[in-house]
Every structure is written in C-alpha cells, then in structure tokens.
Write an enzyme that holds these catalytic residues in place. Sequence first.
Site, mmCIF file in Angstrom:
data_model
loop_
_atom_site.group_PDB
_atom_site.id
_atom_site.type_symbol
_atom_site.label_atom_id
_atom_site.label_comp_id
_atom_site.label_asym_id
_atom_site.label_seq_id
_atom_site.Cartn_x
_atom_site.Cartn_y
_atom_site.Cartn_z
ATOM 1 C CG HIS A 54 30.557 12.741 92.079
ATOM 2 N ND1 HIS A 54 30.742 13.996 91.559
ATOM 3 C CD2 HIS A 54 31.001 11.890 91.120
ATOM 4 C CE1 HIS A 54 31.290 13.908 90.359
ATOM 5 N NE2 HIS A 54 31.440 12.633 90.065
ATOM 6 C CB THR B 284 30.900 18.586 88.616
ATOM 7 O OG1 THR B 284 29.960 18.037 87.691
ATOM 8 C CG2 THR B 284 31.157 17.578 89.718
ATOM 9 C CE1 TYR C 185 33.730 15.940 86.604
ATOM 10 C CE2 TYR C 185 34.553 16.012 84.347
ATOM 11 C CZ TYR C 185 33.880 15.350 85.363
ATOM 12 O OH TYR C 185 33.336 14.125 85.127
ATOM 13 C CB SER D 35 30.180 13.807 81.195
ATOM 14 O OG SER D 35 31.441 13.874 81.839
ATOM 15 C CD GLN E 2 30.570 17.518 84.188
ATOM 16 O OE1 GLN E 2 30.896 16.934 83.146
ATOM 17 N NE2 GLN E 2 31.402 17.669 85.196
ATOM 18 N NE ARG F 231 35.222 7.753 91.740
ATOM 19 C CZ ARG F 231 35.056 8.727 90.861
ATOM 20 N NH1 ARG F 231 35.188 8.479 89.565
ATOM 21 N NH2 ARG F 231 34.778 9.951 91.254
ATOM 22 C CE LYS G 293 25.466 15.279 89.251
ATOM 23 N NZ LYS G 293 26.682 14.656 89.828
ATOM 24 C CE1 TYR H 102 34.564 6.135 85.676
ATOM 25 C CE2 TYR H 102 32.560 6.021 84.349
ATOM 26 C CZ TYR H 102 33.552 6.765 84.963
ATOM 27 O OH TYR H 102 33.515 8.136 84.873
ATOM 28 N NE ARG I 299 31.622 7.610 89.881
ATOM 29 C CZ ARG I 299 32.184 6.542 89.319
ATOM 30 N NH1 ARG I 299 31.784 5.328 89.676
ATOM 31 N NH2 ARG I 299 33.127 6.675 88.410
#
Length: 387
Positions: free
Chosen positions: A276, A156, A130, A107, A128, A165, A252, A25, A279
């Site tokens: 990122h 973000t 989203y 996060s 952080q 991924r 970011k 990961y 990613r």
Amino acid sequence: MPVITSIADLKRLHKRRTPKMFYDYAESGSYTEQTFRENTEDFAQIRLNQRIARDMTGRSTKSTMLGQDVAMPVALAPVGMTGMQRADGEIKAARAAEKFGVPYTLSTMSICSIEDVAENVSQPFWFQIYTLTDDDYNKRVLDRARAAGCSALVITVDLQLLGQRHKDLKNGLTAPPKFTPAVLADLATKWRWGIEMLQTKRRFFGNIVGHVESAADPASLASWTAEKFDQSLNWDRIKQLMDMWGGKVILKGILSEEDAEMAAATGADAIVVSNHGGRQLDGALSSIRMLPKIVNAVGDKTEVWLDSGIRSGQDVLKALALGAKGVMIGRAYVYGLGAMGEPGVTKALEVIQKELDTSMALCGKRRIEDLGRDDLLIPNGFFDTYS
C-alpha cells in the site's frame, strides 16, 4: 510547459502547486515511514546489466495486462482523493491513461464518481473496492461499476483498518479542506488550484456521499468509513466479493508467499504485490524484495504485478525482469496530475516509457517478454537478508 526530464521534476512542481494537506496525503507513509522510504531505496540497490553490439531496431514496450493490449505494462493504481490534487483529477487521469494506452483504476474514495469518469472516456476502466462490511453498499456500487462498463474489479485486501499517517492528522485532512487560518495561508499561494476548484462541482466523495444514508455529507463520511472496514476479513469473505462482481478480479495488497497462494486459489485473475505504498504496516518489507518469492510461489496460476516504489522506467524494468507481468503506479502519476493536470499525467507516462525503452535497449533487449534475471545485478543476499 516546463522542461520535464524525470518523475522527480513533476514531484517538485506538484509540491509547489498543490495545497500542503493534499501533497502530504500523497507523499506520506504510516508511522515512521520506514517502509515508504525503503520501497524506493531498495529499487535503487538493484543495478542493470549493460550489454552491447546487439541489434536494437524494432523495439517495443507493448504488452498485455489481463489480456488487454497496453502501450507498456503499467496501470494507473487506485488513489483516493485524486480530485483534490487537481480539480476533476480522476477524469483527467483516466483520459490521459486512455489516450496513452494503459489501464486506469478508479478508487472507491474518489472525488469524481464512477459515472463522472465513464461520461468522459470511451474505453472501459477498472474499479477498486475496499473490503467493507456493508453489502448493500457493495452491491449497489458494483452495479454502478458494471453499468459504467468497468472491465475489472480491484479488491484492496490490505486495508481491514487504517494505518496511522501522522501528516494527515496534523494537517486536519478533509475533502474539501476546512478553511482554518493555516489552510487559508497555504491556499493563498496555490491560486491556480483554487480557481480550478471553484469551477468544478466535484469536491466531495462522489461514490459515497449521496449513495449512503449515514454518510450524506462529508462530516459523517469519516465515521461511516471507519466503521465499515471489515476487520473480520477472511478468504471466504474475499471470495464472496469476487462472486458478487462476477467478472475479472485483481487482488491488491499481497506481501507473502502464503497469501499469494491463497489468492491464486480463489481464482483471482491477477494479484498485486504491494504494501500500500508504505501507508499501512510500517516495518513491512518493500514490495520489490518480496516479488521473486511470490512469483515462484504462484507460478503461472495467475498474473503477478508489482505496486509500491515505482518512480522510473528503470524501476519498471527491474520489476519485469524479476518476474512481474506488469506494475501499478500511484504517486508517479499523481505528481504529474498535481503539477499540470491531464498533460502532467501524460508526461509522467511518457517519461516512464522513454526510460523503459532506453534502458531495455542498453540492456540488449527489444521486447518486454525478453526481460529476465540476466538483466539485473543484485547485491548478494538481497532477497535473503530477512527470514
């Protein structure tokens, strides 16, 4: 503690001591992983300009980020599921950062909650978030971050939807892991990790599970997350999130001059040049290739930092010499965490600081603010190869 001389040493220990799905990961990019690889490969193409016969006494790596004094201009980036790399991973990383004197960013997708981390540190950390469509959740989680004393918000902006991924899909990534035969066979060789996990109560996403009715358990979390990423995101929406916070904001995920100018115009206190960590958009240029153009585009309107590809103090020096006021590291400290817990994060920071200090001295510079383009040797056309 084994002899650690580089971030690569911590990476090898991390791989040996952490379950495969969680190592993968951290150590993966989207699709072909081209951008993931080039983030570090492009740093390696830039060389340093050695200078001699200069007084190098009284050197310092100290600087500031967002007006905060730091031991070096390096912040720990937000990394999801850090608490699966090592039990209580977010707490351990935050404590190491605080003791060392650099910022830590928690996060939204952390295992330890905002409150867990706040109870275990004495200084403010960053949070952080989203760009989610669920404003009820957004307001409540930001209220919790304010109550915990978080001093800045990192938004973000490059994750309106998830880049695929492959390793995560093949490993069946979950937190905590599903105990398939393959997982059990892997865990049998990671007994230290397993013992620590059995001793902690923190194994789920502490900022979401229990705080969102439709994501009351890990099984429903994935669907809630996928549904809530805001694919209609625009600059007005970003400004709404900034106003919802009302404090210092870092944006970011900036990778173009135009987006950097828009980010500065919103009043962001800092922007982070980042893809990122490779990613998200596979095939995007490395962060270091885009940095000078973005620095030139925004001037002194906001602080410009760099994320993605930092694996050494030399990389930090290169980013600063190209105009960044600071950097964020993710994998570099996660390697240390997975390898040795809190002491491993401390060791990662020590390695980077020592490399930065030594390399500055051999380039003839004593202070962070003295670093500049004259410290670098860059291949002809490096920043103009693509148009």
